[in-house]
Scaffold this motif. Structure first.
Motif, PDB file in Angstrom:
ATOM      1  N   PHE A   1       0.849  -1.198   0.000  1.00 65.58           N
ATOM      2  CA  PHE A   1       0.000   0.000   0.000  1.00 65.58           C
ATOM      3  C   PHE A   1       0.879   1.241   0.000  1.00 65.58           C
ATOM      4  O   PHE A   1       0.679   2.166  -0.774  1.00 65.58           O
ATOM      5  N   CYS A   2       1.878   1.255   0.885  1.00 62.87           N
ATOM      6  CA  CYS A   2       2.785   2.394   0.980  1.00 62.87           C
ATOM      7  C   CYS A   2       3.939   2.016   1.904  1.00 62.87           C
ATOM      8  O   CYS A   2       3.721   1.696   3.063  1.00 62.87           O
TER       9      CYS A   2
ATOM     10  N   GLN B   1       3.938   3.815   5.174  1.00 61.82           N
ATOM     11  CA  GLN B   1       2.947   3.321   6.122  1.00 61.82           C
ATOM     12  C   GLN B   1       3.489   2.086   6.841  1.00 61.82           C
ATOM     13  O   GLN B   1       3.368   1.943   8.059  1.00 61.82           O
TER      14      GLN B   1
HETATM   15  S1  SF4 Z   1       1.778   6.598   5.161  1.00 62.49           S
HETATM   16 FE1  SF4 Z   1       1.701   8.696   4.481  1.00 62.49          FE
HETATM   17  S2  SF4 Z   1       2.416   8.640   2.387  1.00 62.49           S
HETATM   18 FE2  SF4 Z   1       1.854   6.568   2.937  1.00 62.49          FE
HETATM   19  S3  SF4 Z   1      -0.287   6.393   2.317  1.00 62.49           S
HETATM   20 FE3  SF4 Z   1      -0.281   6.977   4.464  1.00 62.49          FE
HETATM   21  S4  SF4 Z   1      -0.458   9.194   4.375  1.00 62.49           S
HETATM   22 FE4  SF4 Z   1       0.184   8.550   2.336  1.00 62.49          FE
END
Ligand code: SF4
Lengths: 346, 214
Positions: B25-26, B29
């Motif tokens: 997803f990221c 994160q």
């Molecule tokens: S961790 Fe930050 S950069 Fe990653 S999806 Fe969540 S808000 Fe967006």
């Protein structure tokens, strides 16, 4: 950012706190005087002497609700908090930074620059709102202090050591508290500020300042813990056993905004009278129990005031600013930011 | 055929299965959750909710005459992950072929995070039981649809690659900077991540100077 939940302030000196289901119950002499559901609370601050039941302490610890015990004068006595997982990496980064004399400079610079700028804002607002009605010399004194604070704030930007920054912070305090009396406009001799005194506060203004600083300290400490930082290891304030140095650091820039401004408005709007305070035999001054309630209501309201955070550009209640700042400090320590953007209030 | 114990170092290097999904997803994160431990409590509550949904849905999915195990603890030394499978059905004539089923609250997504998580479970099951696990299923709460997933070589490669990347990121203990993207709006960590502000943060010294009016 974080939802602003309520802090329960228990003002009665005889109050006993206990748990009933998922509620905290306030009892005096065995009869119930109030209750609040735990899930609505972020913290409990008690000025009572008897204390709280172990069952309540455990429930609060588990829910992440911190209980602070203050004495009736607002002096910190003890606090109970739960087993936080914390963040060992962040703490290590914090300790490493605190051990290194140059590493702390960008942090302390942010704190001292913001504090001086915020003291300047307190003075600027007084000049803007009442500059024309100030008695002889008052206006000039405030203008001089305003210039001096601007100068100090600018010099912080170039200061290269924590010691230099500590000196600048002292200089700002002198300029600011040197004219604090000019900011009190009632002409009531009961509210004359005789220079900063803390242990004990020697006049009513100091008693109020100390009271709000204790509340602010509670909030700053909780905010730091919520963001995984160790409230005891500071940068501007060096380590001392038992002292929450980082909470004191974080408080610095928020004092003028949250506490000083509120002290001035409570006195100037005559919301407090001379007999709301007790002058003790040895000269110490303290807020009475009934006045304490009014003052706490004002404090809660102040924390609900919305403003735009200067760095995030986001609107938030003043009560959440300590959290925003703790987060920014954590981000700096983790390497996302090349300095600490102190909270500059305009 | 229980899995054999592994040495302590290997065991400690295992990362949670959920980190793979977070990483896809990221990556930031993933680091905020698994390195910085931010909102660890929130993740736990979310998992609690998930469990409820899945118990409901689970009943409908269970067929008679089939051995079904729930909340199966899993690990794979090859992938370096540890975690749990919601439900594993044991299929085939002798009930020897594990078939993992994962329940998701939402709906099928464009990215392959859910498939990767399921595939990682399959690879754990293969390691534990020594039999091939060719397929499994995802059940989506929102659409109440069941979607079969074949663990083909492409999905396995993506799973291995993701596990490696997540593991080395977590081992490095570094949090990558945010990349502000539309998905941030669906990210529970947005307030703590502040992608808009921290994607390309200003020089704080210059910012402070501007605030003070130097
Ligand atoms: S961790 Fe930050 S950069 Fe990653 S999806 Fe969540 S808000 Fe967006």
């Amino acid at each position: 950012m974080r939802r602003m939940l309520n802090t329960l302030y228990v003002t009665s000196e005889d109050a006993w706190l206990r748990k009933d289901g998922a509620n905290v119950v306030v009892e005096i002499d065995g009869s119930e005087r109030g209750r609040a559901p735990l899930h609505m609370l972020e913290g409990v601050v008690s000025f009572g002497r008897p204390g709280a039941s172990p069952a309540l302490l455990a429930a609060c610890a588990e829910a992440g609700i911190t209980i602070s015990h203050l004495d009736p004068n607002g002096r910190f006595l003890a606090r109970v908090e739960g087993p936080r997982t914390g963040n060992v990496l962040l703490r290590r980064a914090q300790f490493r930074a605190a051990d290194n004399p140059t590493r702390g400079v960008p942090i302390v610079r942010g704190i001292v620059a913001a504090k001086a700028a915020n003291q300047r804002t307190v003075i600027r607002r007084a000049l803007r709102d009442h500059g024309d009605s100030l008695p002889g010399g008052g206006r000039e004194a405030l203008e001089a202090a305003e210039r001096r604070l601007t100068d100090v704030a600018r010099r912080t930007l170039a200061a290269t050591s924590v010691d230099l920054l500590r000196g600048l912070e002292g200089e700002a305090a002198q300029a600011y508290f040197g004219v604090f009396n000019q900011l009190l406009r009632t002409g009531d001799p009961a509210f004359v500020f005789g220079g900063r005194s803390r242990r004990p506060p020697l006049d009513r203004v100091n008693a109020l300042l100390s009271f709000f600083y204790a509340l602010l300290g509670h909030d700053c400490r909780s905010a730091l813990e919520a963001h995984g930082l160790d409230p005891q290891v500071g940068f501007l304030h060096s380590d001392r056993p038992g002292r929450a140095s980082l909470a004191l650091d974080l408080m610095e820039e928020l004092r003028p905004v949250l506490a000083d401004r509120l002290v001035l408005s409570l006195i100037n709007r005559r919301q407090l009278a001379a007999d709301d305070f007790t002058v003790e035999d040895a000269g110490g001054v303290r807020l009475n129990e009934t006045a304490r309630k009014r003052v706490l209501v004002a404090w809660q309201e102040r924390k609900r005031d919305e403003l735009t955070h200067p760095f995030f550009g986001e609107s938030m209640p003043l009560g959440v600013v300590a959290h925003a700042q703790a987060q920014l400090l954590a981000r700096h320590l983790r390497g996302d930011l090349d300095g600490y953007p102190g909270f500059v209030w305009k | 055929m229980p899995a054999s114990p592994i040495d302590r170092e290997t065991e400690e290097a295992l990362i949670p299965l959920s980190a793979l999904q977070h990483y896809l997803f990221c990556p930031r994160q993933c680091a905020l959750i698994h390195v910085e431990q931010l909102w660890a409590e929130d993740a736990a509550t979310a998992e609690g909710r998930l469990f409820h949904d899945k118990v409901d849905a689970g009943r409908a999915e269970t067929r008679p005459g089939q051995r079904v195990a729930r909340g199966v603890a899993l690990r794979s030394v090859a992938l370096g992950v540890t975690g749990k499978a919601d439900v594993v059905e044991f299929r085939g004539r002798d009930h020897l072929t594990p078939f993992p089923i994962e329940y998701k609250r939402g709906k099928p997504k464009a990215h392959r995070a859910d498939e990767v998580q399921l595939c990682a479970q399959a690879m754990c099951l293969e390691e534990a039981f020594g039999v091939p696990v060719p397929e499994g299923a995802l059940f989506y709460g929102e659409t109440r649809r069941r979607q079969g997933v074949a663990f083909d070589e492409a999905l396995r490669a993506l799973t291995r690659q993701t596990a490696d990347a997540a593991r080395s990121m977590i081992a490095s203990q570094a949090t990558p900077p945010p990349v502000h993207m539309p998905a941030c709006r669906r990210c529970s960590l947005e307030a703590l991540c502040q992608p808009a502000r921290l994607e390309a943060p200003p020089s704080v010294a210059r910012w402070l100077a501007a605030q003070i009016g130097a």
